[in-house]
Scaffold this motif. Structure first.
Motif, PDB file in Angstrom:
ATOM      1  N   LEU A 116     -18.698  35.796  88.516  1.00  0.00           N
ATOM      2  CA  LEU A 116     -19.795  36.781  88.455  1.00  0.00           C
ATOM      3  C   LEU A 116     -21.081  36.125  88.952  1.00  0.00           C
ATOM      4  O   LEU A 116     -21.563  35.153  88.356  1.00  0.00           O
ATOM      5  CB  LEU A 116     -19.964  37.287  87.019  1.00  0.00           C
ATOM      6  N   PRO A 117     -21.666  36.641  90.053  1.00  0.00           N
ATOM      7  CA  PRO A 117     -22.881  36.013  90.573  1.00  0.00           C
ATOM      8  C   PRO A 117     -24.099  36.303  89.687  1.00  0.00           C
ATOM      9  O   PRO A 117     -24.317  37.442  89.287  1.00  0.00           O
ATOM     10  CB  PRO A 117     -23.056  36.655  91.957  1.00  0.00           C
ATOM     11  N   VAL A 118     -24.854  35.261  89.363  1.00  0.00           N
ATOM     12  CA  VAL A 118     -26.087  35.428  88.585  1.00  0.00           C
ATOM     13  C   VAL A 118     -27.280  35.317  89.542  1.00  0.00           C
ATOM     14  O   VAL A 118     -28.213  36.090  89.487  1.00  0.00           O
ATOM     15  CB  VAL A 118     -26.196  34.356  87.482  1.00  0.00           C
TER      16      VAL A 118
ATOM     17  N   GLU B 187     -28.148  33.224  93.741  1.00  0.00           N
ATOM     18  CA  GLU B 187     -27.495  32.743  94.963  1.00  0.00           C
ATOM     19  C   GLU B 187     -26.574  31.557  94.731  1.00  0.00           C
ATOM     20  O   GLU B 187     -25.589  31.364  95.430  1.00  0.00           O
ATOM     21  CB  GLU B 187     -28.562  32.346  95.988  1.00  0.00           C
ATOM     22  N   HIS B 188     -26.936  30.724  93.738  1.00  0.00           N
ATOM     23  CA  HIS B 188     -26.179  29.486  93.564  1.00  0.00           C
ATOM     24  C   HIS B 188     -25.332  29.467  92.288  1.00  0.00           C
ATOM     25  O   HIS B 188     -24.572  28.533  92.075  1.00  0.00           O
ATOM     26  CB  HIS B 188     -27.143  28.283  93.527  1.00  0.00           C
ATOM     27  N   THR B 189     -25.503  30.460  91.437  1.00  0.00           N
ATOM     28  CA  THR B 189     -24.828  30.417  90.137  1.00  0.00           C
ATOM     29  C   THR B 189     -23.794  31.522  89.983  1.00  0.00           C
ATOM     30  O   THR B 189     -24.087  32.697  90.228  1.00  0.00           O
ATOM     31  CB  THR B 189     -25.879  30.553  88.996  1.00  0.00           C
ATOM     32  N   PHE B 190     -22.599  31.139  89.585  1.00  0.00           N
ATOM     33  CA  PHE B 190     -21.526  32.095  89.320  1.00  0.00           C
ATOM     34  C   PHE B 190     -20.956  31.812  87.933  1.00  0.00           C
ATOM     35  O   PHE B 190     -20.823  30.647  87.553  1.00  0.00           O
ATOM     36  CB  PHE B 190     -20.398  31.935  90.360  1.00  0.00           C
ATOM     37  N   ILE B 191     -20.640  32.869  87.225  1.00  0.00           N
ATOM     38  CA  ILE B 191     -20.065  32.664  85.879  1.00  0.00           C
ATOM     39  C   ILE B 191     -18.557  32.863  85.921  1.00  0.00           C
ATOM     40  O   ILE B 191     -18.061  33.853  86.455  1.00  0.00           O
ATOM     41  CB  ILE B 191     -20.656  33.668  84.863  1.00  0.00           C
ATOM     42  N   SER B 192     -17.840  31.915  85.330  1.00  0.00           N
ATOM     43  CA  SER B 192     -16.386  32.017  85.182  1.00  0.00           C
ATOM     44  C   SER B 192     -16.034  31.671  83.752  1.00  0.00           C
ATOM     45  O   SER B 192     -16.745  30.894  83.108  1.00  0.00           O
ATOM     46  CB  SER B 192     -15.676  31.024  86.102  1.00  0.00           C
TER      47      SER B 192
ATOM     48  N   GLY C 211     -24.126  39.266  80.069  1.00  0.00           N
ATOM     49  CA  GLY C 211     -22.953  39.217  79.173  1.00  0.00           C
ATOM     50  C   GLY C 211     -22.157  40.511  79.277  1.00  0.00           C
ATOM     51  O   GLY C 211     -20.931  40.494  79.418  1.00  0.00           O
ATOM     52  N   ASP C 212     -22.870  41.628  79.250  1.00  0.00           N
ATOM     53  CA  ASP C 212     -22.205  42.939  79.389  1.00  0.00           C
ATOM     54  C   ASP C 212     -21.506  43.060  80.738  1.00  0.00           C
ATOM     55  O   ASP C 212     -20.392  43.569  80.834  1.00  0.00           O
ATOM     56  CB  ASP C 212     -23.229  44.081  79.261  1.00  0.00           C
ATOM     57  N   GLU C 213     -22.192  42.581  81.793  1.00  0.00           N
ATOM     58  CA  GLU C 213     -21.595  42.671  83.138  1.00  0.00           C
ATOM     59  C   GLU C 213     -20.299  41.862  83.198  1.00  0.00           C
ATOM     60  O   GLU C 213     -19.336  42.253  83.841  1.00  0.00           O
ATOM     61  CB  GLU C 213     -22.568  42.137  84.203  1.00  0.00           C
ATOM     62  N   PHE C 214     -20.309  40.727  82.485  1.00  0.00           N
ATOM     63  CA  PHE C 214     -19.090  39.906  82.491  1.00  0.00           C
ATOM     64  C   PHE C 214     -17.953  40.630  81.752  1.00  0.00           C
ATOM     65  O   PHE C 214     -16.811  40.602  82.185  1.00  0.00           O
ATOM     66  CB  PHE C 214     -19.359  38.529  81.868  1.00  0.00           C
ATOM     67  N   LEU C 215     -18.313  41.304  80.665  1.00  0.00           N
ATOM     68  CA  LEU C 215     -17.295  42.075  79.923  1.00  0.00           C
ATOM     69  C   LEU C 215     -16.711  43.175  80.807  1.00  0.00           C
ATOM     70  O   LEU C 215     -15.496  43.427  80.790  1.00  0.00           O
ATOM     71  CB  LEU C 215     -17.908  42.706  78.665  1.00  0.00           C
ATOM     72  N   VAL C 216     -17.584  43.817  81.595  1.00  0.00           N
ATOM     73  CA  VAL C 216     -17.111  44.878  82.497  1.00  0.00           C
ATOM     74  C   VAL C 216     -16.168  44.276  83.555  1.00  0.00           C
ATOM     75  O   VAL C 216     -15.124  44.844  83.867  1.00  0.00           O
ATOM     76  CB  VAL C 216     -18.310  45.602  83.171  1.00  0.00           C
ATOM     77  N   ALA C 217     -16.554  43.085  84.079  1.00  0.00           N
ATOM     78  CA  ALA C 217     -15.715  42.424  85.093  1.00  0.00           C
ATOM     79  C   ALA C 217     -14.342  42.092  84.506  1.00  0.00           C
ATOM     80  O   ALA C 217     -13.309  42.268  85.160  1.00  0.00           O
ATOM     81  CB  ALA C 217     -16.403  41.159  85.593  1.00  0.00           C
TER      82      ALA C 217
ATOM     83  N   ASP D 148     -14.918  52.851  74.713  1.00  0.00           N
ATOM     84  CA  ASP D 148     -15.993  51.891  74.475  1.00  0.00           C
ATOM     85  C   ASP D 148     -17.068  52.120  75.552  1.00  0.00           C
ATOM     86  O   ASP D 148     -16.740  52.174  76.745  1.00  0.00           O
ATOM     87  CB  ASP D 148     -15.388  50.475  74.580  1.00  0.00           C
ATOM     88  N   SER D 149     -18.325  52.247  75.139  1.00  0.00           N
ATOM     89  CA  SER D 149     -19.367  52.650  76.089  1.00  0.00           C
ATOM     90  C   SER D 149     -19.704  51.551  77.101  1.00  0.00           C
ATOM     91  O   SER D 149     -20.152  51.855  78.201  1.00  0.00           O
ATOM     92  CB  SER D 149     -20.629  53.068  75.333  1.00  0.00           C
ATOM     93  N   THR D 150     -19.482  50.283  76.776  1.00  0.00           N
ATOM     94  CA  THR D 150     -19.824  49.201  77.722  1.00  0.00           C
ATOM     95  C   THR D 150     -18.786  49.072  78.834  1.00  0.00           C
ATOM     96  O   THR D 150     -19.126  49.022  80.013  1.00  0.00           O
ATOM     97  CB  THR D 150     -19.948  47.850  76.982  1.00  0.00           C
ATOM     98  N   THR D 151     -17.520  49.030  78.446  1.00  0.00           N
ATOM     99  CA  THR D 151     -16.475  48.728  79.430  1.00  0.00           C
ATOM    100  C   THR D 151     -15.715  49.961  79.920  1.00  0.00           C
ATOM    101  O   THR D 151     -15.038  49.901  80.939  1.00  0.00           O
ATOM    102  CB  THR D 151     -15.438  47.765  78.817  1.00  0.00           C
ATOM    103  N   GLY D 152     -15.804  51.061  79.175  1.00  0.00           N
ATOM    104  CA  GLY D 152     -15.033  52.261  79.534  1.00  0.00           C
ATOM    105  C   GLY D 152     -13.578  52.176  79.093  1.00  0.00           C
ATOM    106  O   GLY D 152     -12.798  53.091  79.334  1.00  0.00           O
TER     107      GLY D 152
END
Ligand code: GTP
Length: 251
Positions: free
Chosen positions: A190-192, A194-199, A133-139, A82-86
């Motif tokens: 996942l930092p977006v 300084e104050h926002t992180f996605i979980s 969104g892609d970065e979160f999938l990679v994480a 898969d090209s996004t996540t490897g």
């Protein structure tokens, strides 16, 4: 997607290139022999020239072989990854599942299948955009890969859906691994800015290979278990043991 720095195809093609490098000096010596020359004397007299021809050809043909091998590796990986996540793609995963089922049938062993879905993933795209969104999938892919052993097969089988084959795994083992995955993914922040992180939490459906069933049926059971987990709320794990469902989150 990362491509392996050195692959066996690169080594094979380079070795072929090195053998091919013998052709120019050998061809030239053949011509000299056909012209009635004493080739050993010819080599002795022009050793520098022949060494230059041989080493030069080895470098050129070896590099060409290396380059061809690299391209073959890239094409090979593109067809299964898969090209996004490897991670492996669904096409590869389906064929691998068929292989696992036939191995399990032949040796009378068991293995488990986990279907994993990220909860409320659409909101990440809507709030922060597709790149995040892609970065979160990679994480997620990195965390799942780190949490599992190297013989366990992970694939991205849908937008935010992943599938995992756990070889030689019982239902108890699969249960433990699903729980470990749940905890590991919940720690992603996942930092977006300084104050926002996605979980996010993940929902999981688990099925263990049942003697004589097909890969399609096993996949279907795991998907049904995932659907049941989704219906129960976020972060749930549902086990499908030969059709019997068991909500582990309540244990
Ligand atoms: N960033 C990104 N988004 C994707 C990709 N593939 C699919 N998606 C998005 O993933 C989202 C999936 O939405 P849903 O199936 O509703 O999933 P969800 O929001 O997690 O909802 P639940 O599964 O019910 O918790 C859609 O918005 C798709 O556009 C991708 O490669 N990258």
């Amino acid at each position: 997607m990362d491509v392996k720095l050195i692959s066996y195809k690169q080594i094979i093609r380079s070795v072929q290139g090195l053998f091919l490098a013998l052709a120019p000096p050998a061809g030239w010596l053949l011509i000299r022999w056909l012209q009635g020359q004493n080739v050993w004397f010819e080599v002795y007299q022009n050793l520098g020239l022949y060494l230059y021809m041989l080493i030069g050809s080895m470098v050129v043909f070896g590099c060409i072989g290396w380059y061809i091998g690299y391209n073959e590796t890239v094409v090979g990986q593109l067809s299964v990854k898969d090209s996004t996540t490897g991670l492996f793609n669904i096409r590869y995963f389906r064929s691998r599942l068929v292989e696992e089922v036939s191995t399990a049938k032949r040796h009378e062993i068991s293995f488990a299948l986990i279907m994993l879905d990220v909860d409320s993933f659409k909101l990440i795209n809507q709030q922060y955009g597709h790149t995040i969104g892609d970065e979160f999938l990679v994480a997620i892919a990195e965390t799942v890969t780190k949490t599992l052993r190297s013989n366990e097969v992970i694939a991205r089988v849908g937008g935010e859906e992943f599938a995992i084959i756990l070889p030689y795994c019982s239902i108890e083992g699969a249960k433990e691994i699903a729980e470990r995955l749940r905890q590991a993914v919940s720690l992603i922040k996942l930092p977006v800015d300084e104050h926002t992180f996605i979980s996010r939490t993940i929902s999981q459906g688990v099925a263990v290979y049942n003697k004589l069933e097909t890969s399609d049926l096993l996949y279907l059971r795991a998907e049904r278990a995932l659907l049941a987990a989704k219906q129960q709320g976020q972060g749930k794990i549902v086990l499908d043991e030969q059709g019997e469902q068991d909500n582990m989150s309540n244990i």
